[in-house]
Enzyme design. Sequence first.
Site, PDB file in Angstrom:
ATOM      1  CG  LEU A  13      44.152  43.246  49.983  1.00 12.96           C
ATOM      2  CD1 LEU A  13      43.475  42.636  51.191  1.00 12.96           C
ATOM      3  CD2 LEU A  13      45.499  43.838  50.369  1.00 12.96           C
ATOM      4  NE  ARG A  14      45.290  44.173  41.483  1.00 11.16           N
ATOM      5  CZ  ARG A  14      44.558  45.103  40.860  1.00 11.16           C
ATOM      6  NH1 ARG A  14      43.252  45.026  40.813  1.00 11.16           N
ATOM      7  NH2 ARG A  14      45.151  46.122  40.275  1.00 11.16           N
ATOM      8  CG  ASP A  29      43.640  54.195  44.118  1.00 15.10           C
ATOM      9  OD1 ASP A  29      42.949  53.164  44.241  1.00 15.10           O
ATOM     10  OD2 ASP A  29      43.708  54.843  43.067  1.00 15.10           O
TER      11      ASP A  29
END
Lengths: 425, 319
Positions: free
Chosen positions: A64-65, A306
């Site tokens: 999700l950064r 991924d």
Amino acid sequence: MKILIKNGRLIDPKNNIDAMRDVYIAAGKIVAIGAAPAGFTANRTIDASGKIVCPGLVDLSARLREPGFEYIATLESEMDAACAGGVTSLACPPDTDPPLDEPGLVEMLKYRARTLNKARVYPIGALTAGLKGSQLTEMAELRDAGCVAFSHADVPLTDNQVLFYAMQYAATFNIPVWLRPQDASLARNGVAHDGQVATRLGLPSIPVCAETTALATILLLARETGARVHLCRLSSAEAINMVRRARHDGATVTCDVAVHHLHLSEMDIGYFDPHCHLIPPLRSQRDRDALRRGLADHTVDAVCSDHCPVDDDAKQLPFSESEPGATGLELLLPLTLKWAEEDHVTLPTALARITRDAANILGIDAGHLSVGADADLCVFDAERYWKVEPSSLLSQGKNTPYSGLELKGRVTHTLVGGQVAYEAK
Amino acid sequence: MWLNPRNPQLNKNGELHHLLSLEGLPVEILRQILDTANSFVGVTQRDVKKVPLLRGKAVFNIFFEASTRTRTTFEIAAKRLSADVINLAINVSSTSKGESVLDTVANLSAMQADMFIVRHAASGAPHLIAKHVGPDIHVINAGDGRHSHPTQGLLDVFAIRHYKKDFTNLRVAIVGDILHSRVARSQIHALTTLGCPEIRVIGPRTLIPAEIRGLGVHVYHDMREGLKDVDVVSMLRLQNERMKGALLASGQEFYKYYGLNDEKLALAKPDAIVLHPGPMNRGVEIDSSVADGKQSVILPQVSFGIAIRMAVMSIVAGN
């Protein structure tokens, strides 16, 4: 809010249902399947005629950064992408900045995700502090804060003594350890499979033995320590064979593959396409076919998206300098359906790999449509074709190797906790 | 898109627009380049060495990796075609300030460049640049990573054709560090396209890539066996840093088993020629008596290199 989803084909692999059934939802829960409960009046009715109603998808790996890389993607954008892809529960790896190695960070992430009211986020904690590979994290505390498992993401953990202790420590608390097998030294500087494409293009390579030697170590340490081990994103035929043999010998490990690796091979790199720069590398067609068979015969427990949003600048570089990864949340369902159709796998079996089986690995009560369960579900049109266009993806990561490809299967509604979290326009 | 997606170096008429790799180039284009180069060999030996084919064109040598010989021969070739040449050694300027390859190229394009000669340490960088330049700009690969060094491969086959006339009955041995060599890959593609029936690669297992047989070559680890009855011996440069790592034990041991000396050369055909792309490591991959011997064509290779680069530049500029 009471919702009725009617006229759909309900597929619930966990409860072994594949039939035309209506679903009744009230107060966030599934209150009945089939016949209406007494006195049920729907505030909203979703007509699922010609569509499939299934448990919301469970994704074992979605970056999700957040925190730290909000310029690449934010929780908002990626949760929208998840819901558009029918994903209602997802596990996120700990390689954020800072890494998920303290309870406060995990609580903040859980809190941020909860307030968005979209997919449910299950953080994977860092196995070592800062993912630096020396000091263990407070796994029990982190578990209490919401971590469902611990991993080292794609950061090399080169010290086998630390790995051994980490597994022992996790086993003390019966905490699962998720590992992607790759020997860091054998993979050093590599960016592509050690095969004909890397040979032709002159790309530094990662041999299969980088995966299998690490896998052998992990399997032995798992036996030794009794840790609950899940193997992430296997890429080679030999690794699948090793897992099959280990299971035959009594090992209890589970494993997953990334959905990209079911469809792409080293050949797709073509003329240095950085969108095919992935971790682990895309391997030969033979490896790809072995992953597909493994997923069908259940040697491979689950398939994950991924999901790795990467910003455009980091992909507009020579292949070996480009950032690896591909966006995946919105493609997990159609790419899984594509595999199923091509390999004659039944729809309930295919959906099991992204619902029931993934939920089992996560150890969460999700991925099924039992009465009394949270109303996390997905309605999709299995026959609807659509073209992958990066600009129309909701994820902030537009990086996809499938640009321009026609895929079949599109989500029309996603419900999380009985709320409509996504609805196709 | 004006380029052919299946082969991004060709325009939609199948003509050479960029020169990025020798892989997948039709034999007609290879022959066209060799024949054109042949006509330039005469020019380079004249008293007045210039022709006006590229007059008014701006050729940018952009070298993201150090080079002396290749950059100089490109510069000479461009000047002999009457182009204006601008040399940029980017490794010491922009990228150290954090500018990306594509930004550098966009800036140079804005200076009305007509042609980029690109060298880069990463395989595929010229492909990336070619994909992003305007339709009137040509990109010529002057060496990218381990991938390709097409003008070197062309000048090598030019030298082979010059001395051996025909490819269809030749046995060629390429010796040394195949793994890291863009020269070896380029030679292999050029030779197979031109119909060479037997290409051998010779080296220790650590320096031979996994799937090299897929390129249509025979692999030898014993140099004496591999050199037997060959018509051409192409020696590769062994980078100094390779001798320090785990790929090799020492320069001395490498020389003993894979260095070319008179005794090993005697195993090849009596009229075999010896190539080397330079710069040579005397006493590491080649003995001085071979390098300076009568079978060596190493210096003629350098002169042919100018003719080949003139040919490539004039052909792409004309398409």
